[in-house]
Enzyme design. Structure first.
Site, PDB file in Angstrom:
ATOM      1  CG  ASP A  74      -2.000  -0.779   1.302  1.00 28.63           C
ATOM      2  OD1 ASP A  74      -2.316  -1.291   0.241  1.00 28.63           O
ATOM      3  OD2 ASP A  74      -2.623  -0.925   2.375  1.00 28.63           O
ATOM      4  CG  ASP A  78      -5.619  -0.694   4.688  1.00 28.74           C
ATOM      5  OD1 ASP A  78      -6.322  -1.086   3.728  1.00 28.74           O
ATOM      6  OD2 ASP A  78      -5.040   0.399   4.697  1.00 28.74           O
ATOM      7  CG  ASP A 132      -7.266  -4.678   1.125  1.00 26.43           C
ATOM      8  OD1 ASP A 132      -7.629  -4.519  -0.050  1.00 26.43           O
ATOM      9  OD2 ASP A 132      -6.794  -3.766   1.827  1.00 26.43           O
TER      10      ASP A 132
HETATM   11  P1  ATP Z   1      -3.335   3.352  -0.297  1.00 25.73           P
HETATM   12  O1  ATP Z   1      -3.711   2.137  -1.065  1.00 25.73           O
HETATM   13  O2  ATP Z   1      -2.195   4.065  -0.845  1.00 25.73           O
HETATM   14  O3  ATP Z   1      -3.249   3.129   1.168  1.00 25.73           O
HETATM   15  P2  ATP Z   1      -5.810   4.216   0.218  1.00 25.73           P
HETATM   16  O4  ATP Z   1      -6.051   2.830   0.657  1.00 25.73           O
HETATM   17  O5  ATP Z   1      -5.844   5.291   1.236  1.00 25.73           O
HETATM   18  O6  ATP Z   1      -4.510   4.332  -0.571  1.00 25.73           O
HETATM   19  P3  ATP Z   1      -8.370   4.527  -0.488  1.00 25.73           P
HETATM   20  O7  ATP Z   1      -8.556   4.528   0.956  1.00 25.73           O
HETATM   21  O8  ATP Z   1      -9.023   3.510  -1.347  1.00 25.73           O
HETATM   22  O9  ATP Z   1      -6.860   4.515  -0.847  1.00 25.73           O
HETATM   23  O10 ATP Z   1      -8.757   5.950  -0.977  1.00 25.73           O
HETATM   24  C1  ATP Z   1      -8.907   6.223  -2.347  1.00 25.73           C
HETATM   25  C2  ATP Z   1      -9.287   7.667  -2.519  1.00 25.73           C
HETATM   26  O11 ATP Z   1     -10.491   7.904  -1.836  1.00 25.73           O
HETATM   27  C3  ATP Z   1      -8.288   8.636  -1.945  1.00 25.73           C
HETATM   28  O12 ATP Z   1      -7.325   8.962  -2.885  1.00 25.73           O
HETATM   29  C4  ATP Z   1      -9.149   9.827  -1.595  1.00 25.73           C
HETATM   30  O13 ATP Z   1      -9.286  10.656  -2.719  1.00 25.73           O
HETATM   31  C5  ATP Z   1     -10.483   9.201  -1.269  1.00 25.73           C
HETATM   32  N1  ATP Z   1     -10.662   9.096   0.181  1.00 25.73           N
HETATM   33  C6  ATP Z   1      -9.901   8.433   1.052  1.00 25.73           C
HETATM   34  N2  ATP Z   1     -10.368   8.533   2.301  1.00 25.73           N
HETATM   35  C7  ATP Z   1     -11.476   9.281   2.232  1.00 25.73           C
HETATM   36  C8  ATP Z   1     -12.431   9.756   3.183  1.00 25.73           C
HETATM   37  N3  ATP Z   1     -12.355   9.467   4.475  1.00 25.73           N
HETATM   38  N4  ATP Z   1     -13.431  10.527   2.744  1.00 25.73           N
HETATM   39  C9  ATP Z   1     -13.546  10.809   1.443  1.00 25.73           C
HETATM   40  N5  ATP Z   1     -12.700  10.399   0.518  1.00 25.73           N
HETATM   41  C10 ATP Z   1     -11.664   9.657   0.872  1.00 25.73           C
END
Ligand code: ATP
Length: 958
Positions: free
Chosen positions: A378, A683, A687
């Protein structure tokens, strides 16, 4: 018939009788041990069946609350503490494992030990009382050592399992707090969200899109929709929609429930089959070695029988003499200490990994880690710090940058070089208010003055930005209270909240990934209120912010019907008004940058798999130093490729952006199909399939859901990529140490066996080593020298070589060759000095004492050789690098002095005092092994240098 022939037949008959007896005991003890295991399980199940089962699903929520004297605000902390003392902790009863007696008896349930026991009985029947006593003594000591070591290893694993204790979100004193799941009591009000493991049996009071996977209870792996309505009393367990049962997994949505039963009173507690789940202290390599041990024992028994016949028929030994010789041979060749050493090496490895923040949940992963060729990681929080700050805000007209660091809400807003007063910009203020209200995090100043965020760091950063602009967070949330929400999920990538003001306004705030949000917007905020959305302009702005490594978030608003109290996806589908873009910085972790370098040197390819924007991902990939940071594949592109094409692309591409958990699963499968051993981090609840599929699934300990942890082989206590690299290093080390233990122990047995075999072949009537002396050597070196190898630190070059080939056998040609020639050196030296003493007219006791001490001295020198498999040990680090080796050598020398000079030991082992000159001779002869093995290693290294690079890599592992 000659008298000696009769004796032979008698003894052969006796041997058979005793062998049959041994098998009978084997079966009886084995049966007893198994019975003990089963009984433990049955009694556990029986114990729990007594608990009564109230029909909670039949009660309305008010009745349920009333029955437990609880309310919609949960219990007070004081009341909870009182109930905890009456009901006890919310824990399943410890699985009833074998008691100490059964565990001790199980130590004898081993083919090698049966051979020794038979040998002991026959020796006693031949009236060699002293030998018999020593053999039984050694068997006993072996069992005690096995018992203690196994206990220690089990304790170590138990302690590590304890590090993964689950938590629960619960209302206490009207506030939502996180507590250890063990502290839950009946009457508590628990909050559930997707990814949580249900911590106790709950009567649900609220459910929003709540789905729970109840496989542990019902065996059904399709998640069940949950609700709150009471059900008829006869509803079967699998259909009780208003209940959430302990141990099941929330796969979707939100909910809250009243704790109805805890610990052994829960459904899972009743049907607990935990005994069956107690993890065996074993791994594929250990099983392979145990199998090898059984074959070896069989081969040794055949060899002993053949030499028995040879001795009597060809060399004119008496049957009694020959029997003792065969016993000596068997005892010499069987590596009694090996299984215990392997187990303890594994346990030490697992403990060492835990010390470096990698908690192993399934033991075989320790070995697999050493073969990992690709790590899919990640981005957020693993490669980056997950300490976010809003660096830029783009409204319809202005692009502003923010100063200040961390969560400290002091900083200024700048436009180009000019300071801006955010309060004067109504559209900026509105965007910040939206970001602060569509938000579940909390900002807190600790007593020391430092600022802390509770909840998602990205949401925390939005709060910080709002406070920097002078927004009063508390006043804003009082003025516009939230009535409902659609929580963030990585599937839809946005979060929305519904608010009503006291003035009767009603609106929806929404924030999320720009691709998702732009598609829902029709308008943008403008000085006149609203203007049509200029999509291309905003997309270019998103690209520009992302290319600077920022995580971009879009914030939007939409008016809502005043009477609406619920929010659905249909409400936010269209016609939103875009307020602003937020650019958040999340710098890479310094340790991660270093660890990526380490992995690359170790022949491991690191790939970043992120839910973030492709441009952001590329920028961060370049910062952490991935091999190919410029080429990124997005989830949409991935979908367009067929398996063959993606397999091809996946080899080169290191950055995967905007991917969903389903993409992760597909990637793992394809990478595995092209022959790689893959570690994958995760996480979220979704997943889990990818984590399960990966060779080593790695879950995040801090930000990971329980669902991800359950599916993973390893959990990172600090969510840090560097810990994965450390775990790989430890995994390689454990495997090396297991192999080193084999490499060290087997030549010792080989040498001893050859000495006895040689004596039989040449028709010696006085053997250089007696069975009890051989046992002494085996036992004493196993508990000192071989054990020290379990503590061996990683070899200097352990992360400079490519991953081990998973299919490579343990006993490679190089291994077998070394075992063979070291056995020969030990035999030649021991035999040689024995004969020399004999020739000089020493007594047989003295000559044997010299033989034993020579063997021991050989082992001491050979222990240093064994510290590194191919590298040279002729340096300071090689001799002093492992202090346990030095302690072990010191201790062993003390034992040998006692063995040689103490009268009781002399009487027991048939030894005699020897002079200082003889010791010098022993040391000189024994030192030869050190130099010969080092010479062989040096020649091997030179040979490998000359090989072409590809075959060199293959040869290193051997
Ligand atoms: P990584 O895989 O690098 O850990 P991530 O798991 O944080 O990334 P996601 O959690 O799927 O990726 O988030 C994807 C997108 O969703 C982010 O780039 C952001 O634009 C949006 N996002 C993440 N968290 C929130 C939230 N709490 N509220 C609204 N949008 C969010």
């Amino acid at each position: 018939m000659l008298e000696s022939d009769i004796l032979i037949f008698d003894i052969i008959a006796l041997e058979w009788a005793i062998a049959l007896l041994a098998i009978a005991v084997f079966v009886i003890v084995g049966g007893f041990v198994d019975w003990g295991n089963r009984r433990g399980m049955r009694s556990l199940v029986a114990e729990q069946r007594h608990a009564g089962e109230p029909a909670w699903h039949h009660l309305s929520d008010e009745e349920a609350l009333g029955r437990l004297d609880s309310g919609h605000d949960g219990l007070s902390a004081h009341e909870a503490a009182q109930r905890l003392s009456t009901h006890g902790p919310n824990r399943l009863p410890e699985p009833k494992t074998r008691g100490p007696l059964l565990r001790f008896l199980a130590q004898f349930h081993n083919l090698l030990i049966y051979v020794l026991l038979v040998a002991g009985v026959v020796t006693a029947l031949l009236q060699h009382w002293l030998d018999a006593v020593v053999i039984f003594g050694v068997v006993l000591i072996n069992a005690v050592i096995g018992f203690v070591q196994e206990g220690k290893a089990e304790d170590a694993l138990k302690a590590i399992r304890g590090m993964l204790s689950p938590h629960a979100m619960v209302w206490r004193d009207g506030r939502l707090v996180t507590v250890d799941a063990a502290e839950l009591v009946p009457g508590d009000l628990v909050q559930l969200q997707s990814g949580d493991k249900v911590p106790a049996d709950l009567r649900l009071l609220r459910a929003k899109g709540l789905q729970i996977e109840e496989a542990p209870l019902t065996g059904e792996s399709v998640p069940v929709d949950k609700g709150v309505a009471a059900l008829p009393p006869e509803t079967p367990l699998a259909d009780r929609r208003c209940m959430a049962y302990s141990g099941t997994l929330v796969t979707h949505g939100l909910g809250a429930g009243l704790v109805a039963a805890t610990g052994a009173g829960t459904e899972i507690g009743r049907i607990s089959a935990m005994v069956a789940n107690v993890e065996q202290l074993t791994t594929p390599l250990l099983r392979q070695i145990a199998q090898f041990g059984r074959w070896l024992t069989a081969a040794i028994l055949v060899l002993a029988s053949v030499s028995f016949a040879f001795g009597i028929l060809v060399r004119d030994y008496t049957a009694a003499e020959m029997f003792l010789a065969s016993v000596g041979l068997a005892v010499a060749a069987i590596p009694e200490g090996l299984p215990a050493i392997m187990t303890i090496t594994l346990a030490i490895g697992v403990q060492r990994m835990a010390g470096r923040n990698a908690i192993i949940r399934r033991l075989p992963a320790v070995e697999t880690l050493g073969t990992v060729g690709i790590i899919c990681s990640d981005k957020t929080g693993t490669l980056t710090r997950n300490a976010m700050t809003v660096a830029a805000i783009q409204t319809g007209e202005r692009r502003l940058t923010l100063t200040g660091a961390g969560y400290d809400p002091h900083g200024t807003f700048m436009e180009d070089e000019d300071v801006v007063r955010p309060q004067e910009d109504a559209r900026l203020t509105e965007a910040l208010r939206a970001a602060a209200l569509c938000n579940d995090a909390a900002l807190e100043q600790t007593e020391g003055g430092a600022w802390r965020v509770h909840g998602d760091p990205m949401e925390g950063a939005l709060l910080v930005a709002a406070v920097k602009a002078g927004l009063d967070l508390e006043a804003a949330s009082k003025r516009y209270p939230r009535t409902d929400l659609i929580p963030f999920e990585s599937g839809h990538r946005f979060m929305a909240t519904l608010h009503h003001s006291h003035a009767g306004e009603s609106f929806i705030y929404l924030k999320g990934a720009p691709e998702a949000v732009l598609g829902m917007c029709a308008y943008q905020r403008s000085p006149d209120g609203e203007a049509p959305l200029e999509r291309a302009t905003w997309e270019a702005r998103v690209e520009a912010m992302a290319a600077a490594g920022q995580r971009v978030l879009a914030v939007a608003v939409k008016p809502a019907q005043p009477h609406r109290s619920e929010l659905d996806f249909a409400d936010v589908d269209t016609d939103l008004t875009l307020l602003a873009l937020f650019g958040l910085m999340d710098p890479p972790r310094q340790e991660a940058i270093e660890a990526v370098g380490t992995c690359q040197a170790a022949g491991i390819r690191v790939k970043m798999i992120t839910g973030d924007h492709a441009a952001t991902a590329r920028a961060i990939a370049a910062q952490v130093g991935l091999e190919n940071p410029d080429d990124a594949l997005t989830g949409t592109e991935l979908d367009a490729l067929d398996d063959a094409a993606l397999r091809q692309r996946a080899r080169e591409v290191d950055v995967y952006a905007r991917v969903t958990p389903e993409h992760k699963l597909r990637l793992v499968q394809l990478l595995q199909e092209s022959g790689a051993v893959v570690a994958m981090t995760g996480d979220g609840v979704n997943d889990a399939p990818a984590l399960k599929r990966a060779d080593v699934g790695v879950a995040m300990g801090i930000n990971g859901t329980e669902a991800a942890k359950e599916a993973a082989e390893m959990v990172l206590a600090d969510d840090n990529f560097a810990s994965i690299a450390n775990a790989v290093e430890e995994g390689r080390t454990v495997y090396d140490n297991l192999r080193k233990a084999i490499l060290f122990i087997l030549p010792t047995n080989g040498g001893e066996a050859l000495v006895v075999l040689g004596a039989i072949l040449f028709g010696f009537h006085q053997f250089p080593l007696t069975p009890v002396q051989i046992l002494w050597v085996n036992m004493i070196t196993a508990v000192t020298l071989a054990l020290a190898l379990a503590f061996e630190p990683p070899e200097p070059g352990v992360m400079a070589r490519p991953p081990r080939n998973a299919r490579q056998p343990v006993l490679t040609p190089l291994f077998l060759w070394r075992i063979a020639y070291v056995s020969l050196i030990l035999t030649a030296g021991t035999f040689g000095l024995f004969l020399w003493e004999d020739y000089q007219g020493a007594s047989i006791e003295q000559a044997r004492t010299v033989a034993v001490n020579t063997l021991i001295m050989f082992e001491i020198f050979y222990l240093f050789n064994s510290r590194y498999m191919t590298a040279s040990v002729l340096n300071r680090e090689g001799f002093l690098g492992n202090r346990y080796v030095l302690y072990a050598v010191g201790l062993l020398l003390l034992f040998q002095l006692a063995f040689t000079y103490l009268p009781p030991m002399q009487a027991l082992f048939g030894t005699a005092a020897i002079g200082a000159g003889i010791w010098l001779r022993i040391v000189l002869v024994a030192a030869s092994v050190l130099f010969i093995v080092e010479l062989e290693k040096a020649l091997g290294r030179r040979w490998r240098q000359r090989l072409p690079a590809a075959s060199r890599e293959a040869a290193v592992g051997s």
